[in-house]
Design an enzyme around this catalytic site. Structure first.
Site, short mmCIF file in Angstrom:
data_model
loop_
_atom_site.label_atom_id
_atom_site.label_comp_id
_atom_site.label_asym_id
_atom_site.label_seq_id
_atom_site.Cartn_x
_atom_site.Cartn_y
_atom_site.Cartn_z
N HIS A 162 17.06 -34.56 21.88
CA HIS A 162 17.46 -34.63 23.36
C HIS A 162 19.05 -34.77 23.61
CE1 HIS A 162 13.20 -34.47 24.55
NE2 HIS A 162 12.86 -35.26 23.95
N ASP B 36 0.97 -1.18 0.18
CA ASP B 36 -0.10 0.06 0.29
C ASP B 36 0.83 1.41 0.11
OD1 ASP B 36 -1.79 2.00 0.53
OD2 ASP B 36 -2.70 0.99 2.00
N GLU C 109 -2.46 0.51 -4.61
CA GLU C 109 -2.19 -0.90 -3.82
C GLU C 109 -2.23 -2.13 -4.54
OE1 GLU C 109 -5.05 -0.47 0.46
OE2 GLU C 109 -5.96 -1.23 -1.53
N CYS D 175 35.45 -31.97 25.67
CA CYS D 175 34.24 -32.36 26.43
C CYS D 175 34.56 -33.45 27.26
CB CYS D 175 33.00 -32.88 25.53
SG CYS D 175 33.52 -34.28 24.59
N CYS E 224 6.92 -38.86 22.68
CA CYS E 224 7.97 -39.11 22.96
C CYS E 224 8.01 -39.24 24.55
CB CYS E 224 9.07 -37.57 22.75
SG CYS E 224 10.64 -37.82 23.60
N CYS F 272 9.80 -36.10 26.47
CA CYS F 272 9.10 -34.77 26.44
C CYS F 272 7.66 -34.75 26.36
CB CYS F 272 10.06 -33.88 25.71
SG CYS F 272 9.73 -34.15 23.88
N ARG G 296 -8.15 13.99 5.04
CA ARG G 296 -8.86 14.10 3.91
C ARG G 296 -10.16 14.64 4.42
NH1 ARG G 296 -8.11 8.58 0.57
NH2 ARG G 296 -9.53 7.92 2.28
#
Length: 890
Positions: A735, A22, A126, A813, A714, A717, A70
């Site tokens: 997971h 627009d 538009e 790790c 599952c 969860c 307007r």
DNA sequence: CTTGGCCAGGTAT
DNA sequence: TATACCTGG
């Protein structure tokens, strides 16, 4: 031809992404562009009218700030805002001439049209764009990491129901981490069959917003005009959304947020309910807000209104609107009219002829222009008039067929029609005085037909182009794809043809000086210049350059701009979700995003002010101008039919989907169970649905539809997972990754505190010769190859360290990893670290991680190396991804 | 004169 | 198909 509006099927009610563009106070912008000295000043456009300074038909935002609206007269505006600039719409033939704005509107539409063939011009300022195809394509590209959302594209974007766009993005990213996050709520609010679409709704609308950003940037860049946009699943909602943030902004209306919005949304705000019907609805139902309509059954609504309106209301109140975006570039009719109020009533034949002359003169001019541009001729004309009959205003309209015409014949036809349909045309005894004064006159022409010979030539041309293209690209026609598209209404075909041709001509006109010389076209009518339009294909290709196949087929076109892979947080997430890892804990921290966006926006605006040349930099978009020289082959691509005459591949995909979606009969919705009392509704769906869906082959992306399968829960969860091996494995990986992520993070935290004084740990030397052993042995043991579990030993224990010579402890790790898998494992850490970094888990680790990465001795296998490279480059290159945007303070 | 003027599209009949 | 009316920008 009364082309009834077509509709999509109820089943695909959430499948589309619809954009409404627009233009902001369009007439004002046109004036400001024409008179740059008016920029940044309060301004309004008035229709010339001696009374009280003329009627205001457009107000810019500076003037609105002063209260000018307007429906005001120019004098009132001056009172409110003495410094206001009042632009008069030009007056030609004693009438307001709005052709300037029409032309400007077309200029804009020409830009819009490049983004989709499904462009419906709703008015001069538009347009609706059905961008489903592009969105689906990008969705796929994201999943393979070839496309990433750019935050610049979300500047000025809002999402209804969210304080800022960052919150919306955050919700989406959270869902990537946990795809079934909202399922409980979803299942309460939506039909089971809709869940797949519902789950994808937000991300698809967000992608739609990025498209919208590009669309608006292109409009701004190429025309200088600013616009607002709404992004939603249908036209009604897109329209509604567009109005919620203006000017120069865009608004997403998320599926899940429509209901609460509707609860307090006045009925009249919905398009189609702003007038009398809306009032009747409110009175009849005793309601104020559109959301209150849901309390009524469809049958009740049908009883109170009529069948069609009842069903429409029933759906609309639920945010469902099935109306298709009907491609239309050119208006179906051309008309002009004028009122002759009070003393200006036309009372004499001479005067009548004069005004008919004026009107038909304008009509004639516009018809001429239209013929040149669109290669069509009007076949019908209508004259409308209001007569004063015994003090009553009586409106009439009469039509006549039009064969050949010129200005004079139009006048004659019009006059004859009025005369023939007025009982006593002339006042008895007079040769000049009308018996009934005329208060309103209008002439309009329509029922256009293209000039047939030209049409045939065009069709020939397309056929030639298509054939040539096939020859060049080496693709043999194979067999023409078996798309049994219903024979389209002829006019539609003609229409599309026309719009193509018009652009063709226009491109030629604008660039006629171009010494192109590529005129391989035998047609005299065809200009030597490649149509501007055809770079839409290029545009698409560039956007999706990474997809390879299409781009490769036209490699010559793209050589100047090599495809660039972009990876982002999003693509990573999607990919991980799809493939293996999903870390639920790495949800984004988007605090400060709003401020960031504001900052960018401020910069943006500043740049606009200071230097309009700069502004396109902000879009991060491609440069269209480079695309203007391209082989004419792409012309064929632009032919409207390509959409349906697509490749056999798409057809297969489609049928594939039809299959999977209908494999087992799913419970019918309430609507579908009802006896077919509403025949009209079903007719429409039946007749138009198929046609329409043909253009949406990409809905059928199979891997997006996996959720259609039956699900199981599952046990970890409780989420519903598609009962299918890959999904199960993926979910388990999810997971696993979550667990891992937790461990990793605590480890790292520990490490960091320890290594404050220490040197970074020495990387563990790797065993060489991994490649030969790895792929073979692993693929035998681990069923799905995309599982990440293969990166990790099942149970890292102390005993394993000494006992198993094939195992090795990861320095990152501490897990025990098979030696052969160590490279990949380390890659995983690199990726993981990067991702964490992106997610701003810890800003300070950022540089450390990056440098560690550089010195990492791990020599990943080629494939992984590539992945990592692109990840790294995404994080360090100049172009910002969303993730980086989140992770950086500026 | 005037509760804005002109234009376009859709639907009902 | 032709006409009248509604809606909206």
């Amino acid at each position: 031809m009364t082309t009834a509006r077509s509709h999509v099927s109820m089943q695909s009610k959430y499948d589309r992404v619809v954009l409404l563009v627009d233009m902001d106070c369009f007439f004002c912008q046109v004036e400001e562009k024409q008179r740059p000295e008016y920029r940044n000043r309060p301004l309004a456009v008035v229709q010339y009218n001696p009374w009280r300074g003329g009627g205001i038909i457009a107000v810019n935002y500076a003037a609105r700030a002063k209260g000018v609206t307007r429906h005001m007269r120019g004098d009132e505006a001056k009172d409110l805002c003495p410094e206001i600039v009042l632009c008069q719409v030009p007056n030609i033939r004693e009438k307001a001439d709005t052709s300037k704005y029409r032309d400007a509107g077309k200029e804009v539409a020409n830009v819009l049209q490049r983004f989709t063939q499904l462009l419906e011009r709703a008015s001069v300022d538009e347009a609706y764009l059905d961008i489903t195809e592009t969105v689906n394509h990008r969705m796929q590209q994201m999943q393979i990491g070839a496309f990433a959302l750019q935050p610049q594209e979300l500047v000025n974007t809002f999402a209804v129901g969210y304080p800022n766009i960052g919150d919306y993005v955050n919700k989406i990213t959270n869902r990537f981490a946990n795809p079934y996050m909202d399922d409980e709520r979803f299942q309460m609010s939506y039909d089971q069959n809709d869940l797949p679409a519902v789950r994808q709704s937000d991300i698809r609308l967000l992608i739609g917003a990025s498209v919208a950003g590009e669309v608006r940037a292109a409009v701004k860049k190429e025309t200088g005009y600013e616009c607002s946009a709404g992004i939603a699943h249908n036209k009604i909602l897109a329209k509604l959304a567009a109005g919620m943030n203006k000017p120069n902004k865009q608004t997403i209306l998320p599926l899940a947020d429509t209901a609460s919005l509707f609860d307090s949304l006045p009925v009249g705000k919905i398009k189609g309910l702003g007038g009398k019907f809306g009032e009747v609805v409110c009175e009849t139902l005793g309601i104020k807000y559109i959301g209150q309509v849901v309390k009524f059954t469809e049958v009740e609504l049908q009883r109170k209104f009529d069948e069609k309106n009842g069903t429409w209301l029933f759906n609309i109140s639920r945010g469902i609107d099935l109306e298709a975006v009907t491609p239309r570039f050119y208006s179906k009719s051309i008309g002009c009219c004028k009122k002759f109020p009070g003393r200006n009533n036309i009372t004499g034949l001479k005067t009548l002829q004069h005004w008919l002359g004026e009107l038909s003169s304008e009509i004639n001019d516009r018809l001429e222009k239209d013929f040149i541009e669109n290669n069509r001729r009007a076949k019908q004309m209508v004259v409308q008039y209001v007569q004063d009959i015994d003090g009553e205003e009586v409106a009439s309209s009469r039509s006549t067929a039009l064969k050949d015409y010129d200005q004079e014949s139009i006048v004659r036809f019009a006059l004859d029609l009025i005369r023939a349909n007025t009982k006593t045309f002339l006042r008895p005894g007079s040769e000049a005085a009308l018996n009934n004064a005329i208060k309103f006159l209008g002439i309009s022409v329509g029922k256009f037909e293209t000039v047939s010979s030209a049409q045939n030539k065009l069709q020939e041309m397309f056929a030639n182009q298509a054939a040539k293209k096939r020859r060049i690209s080496g693709e043999e026609p194979a067999q023409p794809p078996k798309v049994h598209v219903e024979k389209k209404p002829k006019q539609t075909e003609e229409f599309k043809m026309k719009s193509f041709f018009a652009n063709y001509l226009q491109g030629a006109k604008k660039e006629d000086a171009k010494p192109d010389g590529t005129s391989v076209d035998p047609l005299a009518a065809a200009p030597a210049v490649v149509p501007k339009k055809s770079f839409e294909e290029e545009y698409k290709e560039k956007l999706h350059a990474a997809s390879g196949t299409e781009a490769a087929a036209k490699g010559t076109v793209l050589t100047s701009t090599p495809p660039e892979l972009k990876k982002s947080f999003f693509s990573q997430y999607l990919k991980q979700h799809q493939g293996s890892v999903t870390s639920g804990e790495d949800s984004l921290d988007v605090q400060g995003l709003a401020e960031e966006l504001d900052a960018i926006e401020a910069d943006n605006l500043k740049d606009f002010d200071e230097d309009t040349e700069e502004e396109t930099e902000l879009t991060g978009n491609i440069h269209m101008s480079k695309l203007e020289t391209q082989p004419p082959d792409a012309v064929q691509e632009k032919h409207p039919n390509t959409l349906n005459d697509s490749t056999g591949n798409e057809v297969n995909i489609k049928t594939g989907m039809e299959h999977s979606a209908r494999l087992e009969p799913l419970p019918l919705t309430e609507d579908e169970l009802k006896p077919s009392t509403s025949k009209r509704k079903f007719d429409e769906i039946e007749s138009s649905g198929n046609d329409y869906k043909e253009s949406y082959v990409e809905f059928a992306v199979p891997d997006l539809r996996i959720e259609l399968l039956p699900t199981i829960k599952c046990d970890q969860c409780g989420a519903n997972i598609p009962d299918e091996v890959k999904s199960l494995q993926t979910h388990r990986d999810h997971h696993f990754a979550q667990e891992l992520s937790r461990t990793l993070r605590s480890n790292e935290r520990e490490e960091r505190t320890q290594s404050r004084q220490k040197v970074s740990p020495k990387p563990t030397p790797l065993k060489k010769n991994k490649k030969t052993a790895s792929s073979g042995s692993i693929s035998n043991t681990a069923p799905p190859t995309n599982s990440i579990t293969k990166f990790f030993s099942a149970k890292p224990t102390q005993e394993q360290e000494s006992s198993d010579p094939h195992m090795q402890q990861c320095t990152e790790c501490k897990a025990f990893i098979k030696c052969v898998d160590m490279p990949e494992h380390l890659d995983y850490h690199v990726a993981k670290n990067l991702q964490r970094e992106l997610n701003q888990q810890d800003l300070r680790t950022r540089t450390a991680a990056l440098s560690k990465q550089k010195t990492s001795p791990a020599q990943p296998k080629k494939q992984t190396q590539k992945k990592l490279n692109s990840t790294i480059s995404a994080s360090s290159s100049g172009s910002k991804t969303i993730a980086q945007f989140f992770s950086q303070s500026n």
